[in-house]
Write a protein that holds these residues in place. Structure first.
Motif, mmCIF file in Angstrom:
data_model
loop_
_atom_site.group_PDB
_atom_site.id
_atom_site.type_symbol
_atom_site.label_atom_id
_atom_site.label_comp_id
_atom_site.label_asym_id
_atom_site.label_seq_id
_atom_site.Cartn_x
_atom_site.Cartn_y
_atom_site.Cartn_z
ATOM 1 N N ASP A 22 0.815 -1.215 0.000
ATOM 2 C CA ASP A 22 0.000 0.000 0.000
ATOM 3 C C ASP A 22 0.852 1.269 0.000
ATOM 4 O O ASP A 22 0.415 2.327 -0.456
ATOM 5 C CB ASP A 22 -0.928 0.016 1.213
ATOM 6 N N SER A 23 2.069 1.163 0.497
ATOM 7 C CA SER A 23 2.953 2.328 0.565
ATOM 8 C C SER A 23 3.819 2.491 -0.683
ATOM 9 O O SER A 23 4.712 3.335 -0.712
ATOM 10 C CB SER A 23 3.849 2.231 1.803
ATOM 11 N N GLY A 24 3.590 1.658 -1.719
ATOM 12 C CA GLY A 24 4.330 1.793 -2.968
ATOM 13 C C GLY A 24 5.668 1.112 -3.001
ATOM 14 O O GLY A 24 6.527 1.448 -3.825
ATOM 15 N N GLU A 25 5.890 0.131 -2.119
ATOM 16 C CA GLU A 25 7.142 -0.619 -2.092
ATOM 17 C C GLU A 25 6.966 -1.919 -2.880
ATOM 18 O O GLU A 25 6.018 -2.670 -2.642
ATOM 19 C CB GLU A 25 7.555 -0.949 -0.656
ATOM 20 N N SER A 42 10.975 1.717 -4.604
ATOM 21 C CA SER A 42 9.999 2.533 -3.877
ATOM 22 C C SER A 42 9.248 3.435 -4.852
ATOM 23 O O SER A 42 9.616 3.560 -6.024
ATOM 24 C CB SER A 42 10.695 3.398 -2.823
ATOM 25 N N ASN A 43 8.179 4.045 -4.350
ATOM 26 C CA ASN A 43 7.370 4.978 -5.146
ATOM 27 C C ASN A 43 6.814 4.339 -6.402
ATOM 28 O O ASN A 43 6.774 4.951 -7.477
ATOM 29 C CB ASN A 43 8.192 6.219 -5.504
ATOM 30 N N VAL A 44 6.386 3.093 -6.252
ATOM 31 C CA VAL A 44 5.774 2.369 -7.363
ATOM 32 C C VAL A 44 4.266 2.623 -7.340
ATOM 33 O O VAL A 44 3.616 2.458 -6.306
ATOM 34 C CB VAL A 44 6.071 0.862 -7.279
ATOM 35 N N GLY A 45 3.738 3.029 -8.473
ATOM 36 C CA GLY A 45 2.325 3.374 -8.539
ATOM 37 C C GLY A 45 1.427 2.260 -9.025
ATOM 38 O O GLY A 45 0.203 2.369 -8.986
ATOM 39 N N THR A 64 6.511 3.624 -11.892
ATOM 40 C CA THR A 64 6.614 4.524 -10.741
ATOM 41 C C THR A 64 5.386 5.425 -10.662
ATOM 42 O O THR A 64 4.557 5.477 -11.571
ATOM 43 C CB THR A 64 7.873 5.399 -10.847
ATOM 44 N N ASP A 65 5.308 6.170 -9.570
ATOM 45 C CA ASP A 65 4.198 7.108 -9.385
ATOM 46 C C ASP A 65 4.103 8.122 -10.515
ATOM 47 O O ASP A 65 3.022 8.610 -10.837
ATOM 48 C CB ASP A 65 4.363 7.862 -8.057
ATOM 49 N N SER A 66 5.241 8.444 -11.119
ATOM 50 C CA SER A 66 5.273 9.448 -12.185
ATOM 51 C C SER A 66 5.166 8.852 -13.583
ATOM 52 O O SER A 66 5.353 9.561 -14.575
ATOM 53 C CB SER A 66 6.561 10.275 -12.079
ATOM 54 N N ASP A 88 1.160 4.157 -18.965
ATOM 55 C CA ASP A 88 -0.051 3.890 -18.195
ATOM 56 C C ASP A 88 -0.195 2.431 -17.796
ATOM 57 O O ASP A 88 -0.882 2.107 -16.824
ATOM 58 C CB ASP A 88 -1.293 4.310 -18.989
#
Length: 219
Positions: A22-25, A42-45, A64-66, A88
């Protein structure tokens, strides 16, 4: 606290299990169900995908999130490769003869590369909503795209093969492939029925189940 999972396996390296928390790890383990999980990114979306084969080992992809597509191959400790921005969705496959197969949904365009992480991207199709890929050493890449209008388009054998229009009005698509049985294609039709065909792109559809909300295939 897991929001997404992806799994693969091969006869040499054993099971490959990826989990997005849930934290993007992104956490991945390989070899057995009791192996330790490795923190990979980390910061995986979302958009985690894995594949594996006896020659090349694990293939791991994550968005990633971006919207950056990151991919690594060979081991859990391999370096990440930045593959493409503004992505996407993604899908990966691998086999001993053709190497890694990486697909990315980039601004509604299906982009695919094959053979190595540094291969050039090939534009495959536009106005795409969903993507899926598979591969085996005999039949080569199997590439599927569901267009925004619900056309299930599939090609096999090479990135330059012709597209086959498999079904109109599909809701989901999934593919798999193996050297003995060839391509395996599944779609979810408007009546939430699972339709599956095997052996060739021109095989007949079989109705497998009714009231389906999600599909997955393995070969």
């Amino acid at each position: 606290n897991v929001q997404q999972v992806a799994v693969a396996s091969d006869t040499k390296h054993g099971p490959l299990i990826a989990a997005l928390t849930d934290s993007g790890e992104l956490m991945v383990k390989e070899g057995s169900l009791t192996a330790n999980s490795n923190h990979e990114l980390s910061n995986v979306g979302g958009g985690i995908a894995v594949a594996s084969d006896a020659r090349s080992g694990p293939l791991i992809a994550a968005l990633t999130d971006s919207g950056e597509l990151m991919v690594k191959e060979g081991s859990l400790t391999a370096n990440w490769n930045h593959e493409l921005s503004n992505v996407d969705d993604d899908s990966v496959a691998i086999d001993a003869n053709h190497g890694p197969l990486i697909a990315a949904l980039h601004d509604d365009e299906l982009m695919v590369k094959e053979g190595s992480l540094t291969a050039n991207w090939n534009h495959q199709l536009g106005n795409v909503d969903q993507i899926a890929v598979a591969s085996d050493a005999k039949h080569g890449p199997l590439i599927a795209a569901l267009t925004v209008s619900g056309d299930a388009m599939v090609k096999e054998g090479s990135l330059t093969a012709n597209w086959n229009d498999e079904f109109n009005g599909a809701q989901q698509i999934a593919v798999a492939s193996d050297a003995v049985n060839g391509p395996l294609i599944g779609i979810l039709n408007p009546d939430v029925q699972l339709l599956v065909k095997e052996g060739s792109l021109t095989a007949k559809w079989n109705t497998e189940h009714n009231g389906v909300i999600s599909i997955a295939l393995a070969g």
